[in-house]
Scaffold this active site. Sequence first.
Site, short mmCIF file in Angstrom:
data_model
loop_
_atom_site.label_atom_id
_atom_site.label_comp_id
_atom_site.label_asym_id
_atom_site.label_seq_id
_atom_site.Cartn_x
_atom_site.Cartn_y
_atom_site.Cartn_z
CB SER A 247 -22.10 99.88 91.23
OG SER A 247 -20.89 100.71 90.72
N1 SAH Z 1 -16.82 99.51 91.57
C1 SAH Z 1 -16.92 100.66 93.17
C2 SAH Z 1 -17.38 101.78 92.04
C3 SAH Z 1 -17.72 103.30 92.89
S1 SAH Z 1 -17.66 104.53 91.86
C4 SAH Z 1 -18.45 100.29 93.06
O1 SAH Z 1 -19.17 99.12 93.39
O2 SAH Z 1 -17.66 100.42 94.77
C5 SAH Z 1 -16.39 104.82 90.76
C6 SAH Z 1 -14.95 104.63 91.35
O3 SAH Z 1 -13.66 105.35 90.22
C7 SAH Z 1 -15.08 106.37 92.86
O4 SAH Z 1 -13.92 105.72 93.62
C8 SAH Z 1 -13.74 107.19 91.57
O5 SAH Z 1 -13.32 107.60 92.94
C9 SAH Z 1 -12.81 106.21 91.11
N2 SAH Z 1 -12.38 106.72 89.78
C10 SAH Z 1 -12.76 107.60 89.09
N3 SAH Z 1 -11.88 108.15 88.10
C11 SAH Z 1 -11.01 107.57 88.26
C12 SAH Z 1 -9.27 107.20 87.81
N4 SAH Z 1 -8.93 108.08 86.69
N5 SAH Z 1 -8.55 106.32 87.86
C13 SAH Z 1 -9.08 105.75 88.98
N6 SAH Z 1 -10.47 105.65 89.64
C14 SAH Z 1 -11.49 106.46 89.16
#
Ligand code: SAH
Length: 221
Positions: free
Chosen positions: A69
Amino acid sequence: MGSGKVGQGDSFGGYRTQLVELLRDKGIRDLAVLEAVAKVPRHAFVPESVRHRAYEDSPLPIGNGQTISQPLVQAMYLQALKLTGYEKVLEIGTGSGYQTALLGVLASMVFSVERHRGLADTAREALEEVDIRNVTILVGDGTLGWRPFAPYDAILVSAASPDAPAPLLEQLADGGRLVVPLGDRENQVLTLITREGDDYRRENLGGVRFVPLVGQHGFPK
Ligand code: SAH
């Protein structure tokens, strides 16, 4: 709290300072949050191919169709949670592990759930590299929360959800704070939910765009 080795002696220090100044200009006032950003090397959490852009205020691709993000949005989450260093925190969507690292610096204990094993493994390695040891990464469907360690003083969901997953509301401690982007797959409102007994007060923190939360209490695959 994260140990002293974090962020020392790398060549990106100047860029990190510029990012901190930019976040301050854009309204982030929580000193602990700004200090955490100054300390954690964001470049250790992004793929080699985009490392030169690690300190831009923008989202970047991290593989598996996911993104790290935008730093401003991550700082907004952290500011809204008002962490004091003593909290037990649950994060849903580890992704790159960068937000997890910031949480490790700002709270006492962090549990982070990621559904993609590959991302979880890469995040674990990066956290080890920067010597943050008070975080545990779990692989699974984060919409179910993580019951064995509940209740949590703070919960962050960093993927878009149609509504706040019921298990997360249940696993939030009384007085606890949950931040989650609520909306459809395209546009969401970053929402702060504060629990007071059986009451859940909601506050709008602004419009955002996240990848979908995929799981039992999120969006279908
Ligand atoms: N805070 C992270 C954001 C990553 S994007 C960063 O800054 O890198 C969101 C993430 O949520 C992705 O890696 C995706 O695989 C994960 N995600 C989506 N649905 C999910 C679920 N049900 N349980 C765990 N992770 C999930």
